[in-house]
Scaffold this motif. Structure first.
Motif, PDB file in Angstrom:
ATOM      1  N   MET A   1       7.606  12.593  -5.548  1.00  0.00           N
ATOM      2  CA  MET A   1       7.898  11.407  -4.860  1.00  0.00           C
ATOM      3  C   MET A   1       6.526  10.686  -4.626  1.00  0.00           C
ATOM      4  O   MET A   1       5.715  11.392  -4.194  1.00  0.00           O
ATOM      5  N   ASP A   2       6.327   9.313  -4.832  1.00  0.00           N
ATOM      6  CA  ASP A   2       5.161   8.531  -4.562  1.00  0.00           C
ATOM      7  C   ASP A   2       4.803   8.618  -3.191  1.00  0.00           C
ATOM      8  O   ASP A   2       5.973   8.698  -2.197  1.00  0.00           O
ATOM      9  N   ASP A   3       3.560   7.997  -3.050  1.00  0.00           N
ATOM     10  CA  ASP A   3       3.272   8.205  -1.236  1.00  0.00           C
ATOM     11  C   ASP A   3       3.621   6.544  -1.007  1.00  0.00           C
ATOM     12  O   ASP A   3       2.896   5.462  -1.479  1.00  0.00           O
ATOM     13  N   LEU A   4       4.578   6.320  -0.211  1.00  0.00           N
ATOM     14  CA  LEU A   4       5.091   5.142   0.222  1.00  0.00           C
ATOM     15  C   LEU A   4       4.222   4.144   1.043  1.00  0.00           C
ATOM     16  O   LEU A   4       4.351   3.109   1.235  1.00  0.00           O
ATOM     17  N   SER A   5       3.327   4.979   1.518  1.00  0.00           N
ATOM     18  CA  SER A   5       2.416   4.360   2.576  1.00  0.00           C
ATOM     19  C   SER A   5       1.400   3.401   1.979  1.00  0.00           C
ATOM     20  O   SER A   5       0.917   2.467   2.603  1.00  0.00           O
ATOM     21  N   HIS A   6       1.249   3.405   0.784  1.00  0.00           N
ATOM     22  CA  HIS A   6       0.582   2.550  -0.340  1.00  0.00           C
ATOM     23  C   HIS A   6       1.306   1.666  -1.050  1.00  0.00           C
ATOM     24  O   HIS A   6       0.929   1.080  -1.934  1.00  0.00           O
ATOM     25  N   TYR A   7       2.579   1.642  -0.965  1.00  0.00           N
ATOM     26  CA  TYR A   7       3.501   0.728  -1.522  1.00  0.00           C
ATOM     27  C   TYR A   7       3.167  -0.825  -1.427  1.00  0.00           C
ATOM     28  O   TYR A   7       2.715  -1.362  -0.222  1.00  0.00           O
ATOM     29  N   SER A   8       2.929  -1.654  -2.567  1.00  0.00           N
ATOM     30  CA  SER A   8       2.694  -2.826  -2.741  1.00  0.00           C
ATOM     31  C   SER A   8       3.185  -3.411  -3.999  1.00  0.00           C
ATOM     32  O   SER A   8       3.025  -2.687  -4.987  1.00  0.00           O
ATOM     33  N   VAL A   9       3.813  -4.625  -3.881  1.00  0.00           N
ATOM     34  CA  VAL A   9       4.603  -5.335  -5.181  1.00  0.00           C
ATOM     35  C   VAL A   9       4.415  -6.841  -4.782  1.00  0.00           C
ATOM     36  O   VAL A   9       4.689  -7.291  -3.684  1.00  0.00           O
ATOM     37  N   ILE A  10       4.152  -7.683  -5.645  1.00  0.00           N
ATOM     38  CA  ILE A  10       3.970  -8.971  -5.526  1.00  0.00           C
ATOM     39  C   ILE A  10       5.179  -9.579  -6.519  1.00  0.00           C
ATOM     40  O   ILE A  10       5.679  -9.112  -7.476  1.00  0.00           O
ATOM     41  N   GLU A  11       6.020 -10.620  -5.852  1.00  0.00           N
ATOM     42  CA  GLU A  11       7.444 -10.828  -6.432  1.00  0.00           C
ATOM     43  C   GLU A  11       7.154 -12.298  -6.388  1.00  0.00           C
ATOM     44  O   GLU A  11       6.359 -12.978  -5.517  1.00  0.00           O
ATOM     45  N   ARG A  12       7.815 -12.841  -7.414  1.00  0.00           N
ATOM     46  CA  ARG A  12       7.712 -14.708  -7.657  1.00  0.00           C
ATOM     47  C   ARG A  12       8.798 -15.117  -6.945  1.00  0.00           C
ATOM     48  O   ARG A  12      10.135 -14.876  -7.361  1.00  0.00           O
ATOM     49  N   LEU A  13       8.884 -16.062  -6.086  1.00  0.00           N
ATOM     50  CA  LEU A  13      10.069 -16.633  -5.361  1.00  0.00           C
ATOM     51  C   LEU A  13      10.373 -17.894  -6.231  1.00  0.00           C
ATOM     52  O   LEU A  13       9.911 -18.105  -7.175  1.00  0.00           O
ATOM     53  N   ARG A  14      11.743 -18.386  -6.349  1.00  0.00           N
ATOM     54  CA  ARG A  14      12.370 -19.548  -6.886  1.00  0.00           C
ATOM     55  C   ARG A  14      11.479 -20.726  -7.307  1.00  0.00           C
ATOM     56  O   ARG A  14      11.638 -21.397  -8.040  1.00  0.00           O
ATOM     57  N   ASP A  15      10.888 -21.069  -6.079  1.00  0.00           N
ATOM     58  CA  ASP A  15      10.040 -22.149  -6.177  1.00  0.00           C
ATOM     59  C   ASP A  15       8.562 -21.825  -6.783  1.00  0.00           C
ATOM     60  O   ASP A  15       7.902 -22.799  -6.613  1.00  0.00           O
ATOM     61  N   GLY A  16       8.387 -20.679  -7.452  1.00  0.00           N
ATOM     62  CA  GLY A  16       7.211 -20.618  -7.968  1.00  0.00           C
ATOM     63  C   GLY A  16       5.947 -19.951  -7.122  1.00  0.00           C
ATOM     64  O   GLY A  16       5.145 -19.175  -7.555  1.00  0.00           O
ATOM     65  N   ARG A  17       6.196 -19.926  -5.784  1.00  0.00           N
ATOM     66  CA  ARG A  17       5.263 -19.322  -4.971  1.00  0.00           C
ATOM     67  C   ARG A  17       5.397 -17.624  -4.962  1.00  0.00           C
ATOM     68  O   ARG A  17       6.481 -17.353  -5.372  1.00  0.00           O
ATOM     69  N   THR A  18       4.301 -16.895  -4.737  1.00  0.00           N
ATOM     70  CA  THR A  18       4.295 -15.440  -4.717  1.00  0.00           C
ATOM     71  C   THR A  18       4.509 -14.816  -3.424  1.00  0.00           C
ATOM     72  O   THR A  18       3.900 -15.345  -2.316  1.00  0.00           O
ATOM     73  N   LEU A  19       4.867 -13.785  -3.203  1.00  0.00           N
ATOM     74  CA  LEU A  19       5.140 -12.972  -2.094  1.00  0.00           C
ATOM     75  C   LEU A  19       4.784 -11.386  -2.181  1.00  0.00           C
ATOM     76  O   LEU A  19       5.139 -10.911  -3.274  1.00  0.00           O
ATOM     77  N   GLU A  20       3.926 -10.927  -1.290  1.00  0.00           N
ATOM     78  CA  GLU A  20       3.644  -9.558  -1.299  1.00  0.00           C
ATOM     79  C   GLU A  20       4.541  -8.894  -0.444  1.00  0.00           C
ATOM     80  O   GLU A  20       4.701  -8.987   0.621  1.00  0.00           O
ATOM     81  N   ILE A  21       5.183  -7.687  -0.728  1.00  0.00           N
ATOM     82  CA  ILE A  21       6.007  -6.742  -0.145  1.00  0.00           C
ATOM     83  C   ILE A  21       5.254  -5.581  -0.176  1.00  0.00           C
ATOM     84  O   ILE A  21       4.933  -4.869  -1.177  1.00  0.00           O
ATOM     85  N   ARG A  22       4.837  -5.190   1.045  1.00  0.00           N
ATOM     86  CA  ARG A  22       3.833  -4.007   1.110  1.00  0.00           C
ATOM     87  C   ARG A  22       4.343  -3.094   2.295  1.00  0.00           C
ATOM     88  O   ARG A  22       5.050  -3.457   3.360  1.00  0.00           O
ATOM     89  N   ALA A  23       3.843  -1.814   2.445  1.00  0.00           N
ATOM     90  CA  ALA A  23       4.098  -0.970   3.520  1.00  0.00           C
ATOM     91  C   ALA A  23       3.134  -1.439   4.771  1.00  0.00           C
ATOM     92  O   ALA A  23       2.308  -2.156   4.814  1.00  0.00           O
ATOM     93  N   LEU A  24       3.787  -1.084   5.896  1.00  0.00           N
ATOM     94  CA  LEU A  24       3.110  -1.516   7.175  1.00  0.00           C
ATOM     95  C   LEU A  24       1.713  -0.754   7.041  1.00  0.00           C
ATOM     96  O   LEU A  24       1.770   0.480   6.705  1.00  0.00           O
ATOM     97  N   LEU A  25       0.740  -1.295   7.765  1.00  0.00           N
ATOM     98  CA  LEU A  25      -0.423  -0.575   7.753  1.00  0.00           C
ATOM     99  C   LEU A  25      -0.706  -0.505   9.397  1.00  0.00           C
ATOM    100  O   LEU A  25      -0.228  -1.488  10.217  1.00  0.00           O
ATOM    101  N   PRO A  26      -1.579   0.189   9.871  1.00  0.00           N
ATOM    102  CA  PRO A  26      -2.144   0.382  11.269  1.00  0.00           C
ATOM    103  C   PRO A  26      -2.714  -0.884  11.778  1.00  0.00           C
ATOM    104  O   PRO A  26      -2.271  -1.368  13.021  1.00  0.00           O
ATOM    105  N   GLY A  27      -3.351  -1.811  11.065  1.00  0.00           N
ATOM    106  CA  GLY A  27      -3.859  -3.181  11.215  1.00  0.00           C
ATOM    107  C   GLY A  27      -2.514  -4.243  11.728  1.00  0.00           C
ATOM    108  O   GLY A  27      -2.961  -5.376  12.162  1.00  0.00           O
ATOM    109  N   ASP A  28      -1.512  -3.819  11.254  1.00  0.00           N
ATOM    110  CA  ASP A  28      -0.276  -4.834  11.259  1.00  0.00           C
ATOM    111  C   ASP A  28       0.167  -4.715  12.729  1.00  0.00           C
ATOM    112  O   ASP A  28       0.925  -5.654  12.868  1.00  0.00           O
TER     113      ASP A  28
END
Length: 72
Positions: A1-28
Motif C-alpha cells: 500500500m502506498d504512503d497516503l501522507s504524500h498523496y496529491s492529485v490535480i483535477e480539472r473542474l468543469r469550468d477549466g480551473r484546476t484543483l489540488e487534492i492532497r493529504a493534510l500536512l502539519p502546516g495546515d
C-alpha cells in the motif's frame, strides 16, 4: 500500500480551473482550526459529523487527525 501522507492529485473542474487534492500536512493545522472556528454548527455537522454542542469539536478533530496539540 502506498504512503497516503504524500498523496496529491490535480483535477480539472468543469469550468477549466484546476484543483489540488492532497493529504493534510502539519502546516495546515492553523487554517483547518480557523475554518472550524468560523463554521456554523450546521456546517460542522454536514462536513465532519461534529456538532458545536459536543465537548470540543476542535479537539475531537485534532484527535482524528493525530494532531496532539492545538497550538503547535
Amino acid at each position: 500500500m502506498d504512503d497516503l501522507s504524500h498523496y496529491s492529485v490535480i483535477e480539472r473542474l468543469r469550468d477549466g480551473r484546476t484543483l489540488e487534492i492532497r493529504a493534510l500536512l502539519p502546516g495546515d493545522r492553523v487554517g483547518v482550526l480557523a475554518a472550524i472556528d468560523h463554521s456554523s454548527a450546521q456546517s460542522l455537522y454536514r462536513r465532519l459529523f461534529l456538532g458545536r454542542s459536543a465537548a470540543s469539536p476542535t479537539r475531537r478533530l485534532c484527535s482524528c487527525l493525530r494532531w496532539t496539540s492545538l497550538t503547535t
